[in-house]
Design a protein around this motif. Sequence first.
Motif, PDB file in Angstrom:
ATOM      1  N   MET A  18       0.696  -1.311   0.077  1.00  0.00           N
ATOM      2  CA  MET A  18       0.176   0.030   0.029  1.00  0.00           C
ATOM      3  C   MET A  18       0.873   1.174   0.002  1.00  0.00           C
ATOM      4  SD  MET A  18      -3.311  -0.513   2.462  1.00  0.00           S
ATOM      5  CE  MET A  18      -3.145   1.033   3.577  1.00  0.00           C
ATOM      6  N   LYS A  19       1.883   1.130   1.080  1.00  0.00           N
ATOM      7  CA  LYS A  19       2.690   2.374   0.654  1.00  0.00           C
ATOM      8  C   LYS A  19       3.599   2.593  -0.299  1.00  0.00           C
ATOM      9  CE  LYS A  19       3.353   2.601   5.952  1.00  0.00           C
ATOM     10  NZ  LYS A  19       4.208   2.435   7.196  1.00  0.00           N
ATOM     11  N   ILE A  21       2.937   1.586  -3.313  1.00  0.00           N
ATOM     12  CA  ILE A  21       1.926   2.046  -4.336  1.00  0.00           C
ATOM     13  C   ILE A  21       1.555   3.534  -4.194  1.00  0.00           C
ATOM     14  CG2 ILE A  21      -0.453   1.794  -5.302  1.00  0.00           C
ATOM     15  CD1 ILE A  21       0.244  -1.303  -4.556  1.00  0.00           C
ATOM     16  N   ILE A  22       1.182   3.851  -2.907  1.00  0.00           N
ATOM     17  CA  ILE A  22       1.021   5.205  -2.833  1.00  0.00           C
ATOM     18  C   ILE A  22       1.849   6.282  -3.312  1.00  0.00           C
ATOM     19  CG2 ILE A  22       0.244   7.201  -1.100  1.00  0.00           C
ATOM     20  CD1 ILE A  22      -2.110   5.667  -2.133  1.00  0.00           C
ATOM     21  N   GLU A  25       2.247   6.653  -6.503  1.00  0.00           N
ATOM     22  CA  GLU A  25       1.199   7.234  -7.201  1.00  0.00           C
ATOM     23  C   GLU A  25       1.581   8.863  -7.113  1.00  0.00           C
ATOM     24  OE1 GLU A  25      -0.960   6.592  -9.084  1.00  0.00           O
ATOM     25  OE2 GLU A  25      -1.960   4.838  -8.552  1.00  0.00           O
ATOM     26  N   LYS A  26       2.014   9.126  -5.729  1.00  0.00           N
ATOM     27  CA  LYS A  26       2.485  10.563  -5.523  1.00  0.00           C
ATOM     28  C   LYS A  26       3.497  11.086  -6.288  1.00  0.00           C
ATOM     29  CE  LYS A  26       2.878  11.492  -0.746  1.00  0.00           C
ATOM     30  NZ  LYS A  26       3.314  11.075   0.462  1.00  0.00           N
ATOM     31  N   ILE A  29       2.069  11.796  -9.631  1.00  0.00           N
ATOM     32  CA  ILE A  29       1.341  12.815  -9.930  1.00  0.00           C
ATOM     33  C   ILE A  29       2.461  14.028 -10.122  1.00  0.00           C
ATOM     34  CG2 ILE A  29       0.025  14.668  -8.471  1.00  0.00           C
ATOM     35  CD1 ILE A  29      -1.294  12.179  -7.042  1.00  0.00           C
ATOM     36  N   LYS A  30       3.519  14.059  -9.358  1.00  0.00           N
ATOM     37  CA  LYS A  30       4.310  14.995  -9.723  1.00  0.00           C
ATOM     38  C   LYS A  30       4.936  15.093 -10.890  1.00  0.00           C
ATOM     39  CE  LYS A  30       6.041  16.782  -5.216  1.00  0.00           C
ATOM     40  NZ  LYS A  30       7.197  16.975  -4.534  1.00  0.00           N
ATOM     41  N   LYS A  32       4.425  12.987 -13.656  1.00  0.00           N
ATOM     42  CA  LYS A  32       3.526  12.553 -14.872  1.00  0.00           C
ATOM     43  C   LYS A  32       4.102  11.553 -15.925  1.00  0.00           C
ATOM     44  CE  LYS A  32       0.989  16.959 -14.149  1.00  0.00           C
ATOM     45  NZ  LYS A  32       1.986  17.954 -13.765  1.00  0.00           N
ATOM     46  N   TYR A  36      -1.523   5.683 -18.003  1.00  0.00           N
ATOM     47  CA  TYR A  36      -2.532   4.634 -17.264  1.00  0.00           C
ATOM     48  C   TYR A  36      -2.065   3.168 -17.341  1.00  0.00           C
ATOM     49  CZ  TYR A  36      -6.684   2.496 -15.416  1.00  0.00           C
ATOM     50  OH  TYR A  36      -7.519   1.766 -14.552  1.00  0.00           O
ATOM     51  N   ILE A  39       1.511   2.481 -15.506  1.00  0.00           N
ATOM     52  CA  ILE A  39       1.515   2.768 -14.231  1.00  0.00           C
ATOM     53  C   ILE A  39       0.674   1.243 -13.538  1.00  0.00           C
ATOM     54  CG2 ILE A  39      -0.795   4.088 -13.254  1.00  0.00           C
ATOM     55  CD1 ILE A  39       1.298   5.510 -11.308  1.00  0.00           C
ATOM     56  N   VAL A  40      -0.396   0.704 -14.145  1.00  0.00           N
ATOM     57  CA  VAL A  40      -0.746  -0.468 -13.984  1.00  0.00           C
ATOM     58  C   VAL A  40       0.057  -1.499 -14.075  1.00  0.00           C
ATOM     59  CG1 VAL A  40      -2.606  -2.203 -14.844  1.00  0.00           C
ATOM     60  CG2 VAL A  40      -3.359   0.082 -14.453  1.00  0.00           C
ATOM     61  N   ILE A  43       2.651  -1.233 -10.996  1.00  0.00           N
ATOM     62  CA  ILE A  43       1.930  -1.746  -9.820  1.00  0.00           C
ATOM     63  C   ILE A  43       2.024  -3.129  -9.658  1.00  0.00           C
ATOM     64  CG2 ILE A  43      -0.342  -1.751  -8.589  1.00  0.00           C
ATOM     65  CD1 ILE A  43      -0.924   1.187  -9.574  1.00  0.00           C
ATOM     66  N   LYS A  44       1.838  -3.937 -10.743  1.00  0.00           N
ATOM     67  CA  LYS A  44       1.452  -5.177 -11.068  1.00  0.00           C
ATOM     68  C   LYS A  44       3.046  -5.851 -10.761  1.00  0.00           C
ATOM     69  CE  LYS A  44      -1.336  -7.474 -13.952  1.00  0.00           C
ATOM     70  NZ  LYS A  44      -1.836  -7.652 -15.387  1.00  0.00           N
TER      71      LYS A  44
ATOM     72  N   ASP B  89       3.912  23.689  -7.841  1.00  0.00           N
ATOM     73  CA  ASP B  89       4.718  22.488  -7.438  1.00  0.00           C
ATOM     74  C   ASP B  89       6.202  22.807  -8.103  1.00  0.00           C
ATOM     75  OD1 ASP B  89       5.190  19.801  -6.767  1.00  0.00           O
ATOM     76  OD2 ASP B  89       4.559  18.908  -8.648  1.00  0.00           O
ATOM     77  N   TYR B 202      -5.843  -8.811 -14.222  1.00  0.00           N
ATOM     78  CA  TYR B 202      -5.595 -10.132 -13.590  1.00  0.00           C
ATOM     79  C   TYR B 202      -6.684 -11.026 -14.003  1.00  0.00           C
ATOM     80  CZ  TYR B 202      -1.383  -9.030 -10.947  1.00  0.00           C
ATOM     81  OH  TYR B 202       0.029  -8.698 -10.279  1.00  0.00           O
ATOM     82  N   LEU B 587       0.407   8.813   4.096  1.00  0.00           N
ATOM     83  CA  LEU B 587       0.033   8.424   2.783  1.00  0.00           C
ATOM     84  C   LEU B 587      -0.346   9.648   2.250  1.00  0.00           C
ATOM     85  CD1 LEU B 587      -1.026   4.954   3.178  1.00  0.00           C
ATOM     86  CD2 LEU B 587       1.366   5.741   2.538  1.00  0.00           C
TER      87      LEU B 587
END
Lengths: 54, 663
Positions: A18-19, A21-22, A25-26, A29-30, A32, A36, A39-40, A43-44, B89, B202, B587
């Motif tokens: 979780m950490k 992945i977040i 994501e963070k 966001i910065k 870019k 899609y 990033i998927v 994550i996988k 930013d 998946y 987070l």
Amino acid sequence: MQEKRSIEIDQKVVNRLMKKIILLEKRNIKTKELGYGQIVKKIKTIIEEEVECY
Amino acid sequence: MLLKSIRIINFRQFINETEIEFSIDERKNVSIILGENGSGKTSFAQAFTWCLYGKTDFKDSSMLNKVVETNMLPGDEECVRVDIELIHDSKEYNISRTQTYKKTQNGKIGSLPTSFHIAEKIKGQQEFLKNPELEMKQILPKELAGYFFLNGEHIEKLNKELKKGKSQEFAIAVENLLGLKAFLEAFDHFNPSKKHSVIGSYNSQYDGNSNKEISVLRDEIQNFQERINRINKRLPEIENEIELGEENCDDLEATIRENEKSADYQKRRDGLNIKIEYNKNSIEDETAVLLKNFNIVGLSFLSKSLINDALEYLASEKIVDKGIPEIHERTIDFLIKRGYCICGTDIKFGNSAYSNLNDTLEYIPPKSIGTIVNNFVIQCGELAKTPETFFETFETQFSHIRSYENEIEEYVSEIEKISELLEGMKDIGVYQSQLSYKKGKIKKLEDEKEKLLKNLGALEENLSRKESSLRDLALKDEINARVEIYKAYSQEIYDSLTEYYKHEEAEVRELLQNSINDIFRKIYEGGMSISVDEKYRIKVLVDEVKGFSSEIETSTAQSTSVIFAFIAGIIKLAKDFSVEESIDHELLSASEPYPLVMDAPLSNFDRRRIKTVCDTLPKAAEQVIIFIKDTDGDIAEEHMGSIIGKRYEFIKINEVETYIVTR
């Protein structure tokens, strides 16, 4: 360790993922940097690597 | 996002090129622009939203300065341009919007397509970004722009919006600003209902070669998932439509209540119009009968007295003599010329028949009027036979007609009075039919929702059963077992993130509520507080009255304070979150400082509250840009003098020409 959906899920691993992945994501966001699909895929990869290690 | 400068060319009152820089000094974070009424403060403030989003509140869609427009010759082109330099930013951007206008041969001004660019400054070089609209959404979503670029005239509208709750986009925009964006992005990337998301992909990764049943189950699951997705997509739409419909119904009911009397008035007016129509028809009928009677006996009635007098006179004068009725001198002449009488007797000059006929001439016309008088007497006898009741009947009919006419006059006068009362009132008949239509629509939506929820329950149960079967089968071979494990972890991460997000979002919302209330109390200094619900709707509550927890109507000053507090609260929280290390919630994303650009912010406040506004807002926001009336300049200096970093003044030449000078 909890058994869920007939599979043992390690909550510590989930929290770690979780950490990660977040944070990913963070960062994205910065920057870019990743779209899609990318990033998927990323994550996988993170999930699969972490689960494999475990 | 902090604003460095704005450069405007030919925008509204500002002829040629005008550029001003804003203070980004932490200690002197206020930039102030003074101007008399009509000098272009609002225009200048609107230049921001025009540049960033292409939107203004002006009725005139042309932004071109009128002097420039007037001087254009047919075929000439002139452009309006606004450039904003900002830091977001830790990156420097130049955002530019240009609108070119061309004068046609017949003297009309037409606009050519607008160009919008965002360039990022990288190592001193400008690099144009590919999708400026999307970039702008990242820097400051349009949904929030109205709050950051605050126009005094919109306070009530914004206040109403905040109370009613705006779109989902608004809530998401607030959540993004408050550091929850990474979660929202992650949800999107894990979303099981998306085919290409982590979980979705998946699902399609199961290998059906080892067991045909796996491929059948996979297809069935995909089918269920797609149907569930459609329902899940439709349900919020329905809820939103119901919510909007209910708001509309509330508004319509309020309008109907306010104008309830108008229905009575209108009913009365309609009734009077029907009566007028009835009376008009009655007048027509009665008049027709009256005229018919008059045509028959009117003449004899009017001449009756004269006839009687004449008959009396004729009787006394014995004018009626030996004359033969209907016989004239011409008849006698004819018989004499013919030579024989009606009875066959010969008429010859000098015989007795001839003599008798000549004697007759003495008693008949034209020598004698006795016959005529006789005829007249007979006719008068007939005429004198007028019904005795004619006058009474005529009088009654005429009085009916008059009474109908009088009633019409009364009805018309009453209708005029009602129309005066109805002026300014709304026709609630229209609103009532709209209300019935809306209620019918809501009922249909509710039925649809109920049906979809039933279907959803059944589909989810089926999906769960199929997933369980697939899981059992998948775990039997190594390749699919691996996919199943990854998917199970993905689902667990998604569920945990959802839980974590709910918790964090609630905490952030509470922090926001506290931040808003801190500012609101400082600005307004009243015994009221603001609550923020899960849809970021706000309620103003009275704290001072024990046991009273309902929302209250706010005055203009209170509404303005609420808006200031809301937006300054978000800005303050975003500012507090802008240093990543300072976030307790590990987070959450680091947020961004934002400016507060306000047009005439002090005009709604009394002296005490002007001081509190001047004290509070610069502390809440990283940067404050204020457009104020020249008469408020001294007050602003008095309360913010030490923190004003930049001062400008508008010099109004005329209604279409203004220049800016540094003070």
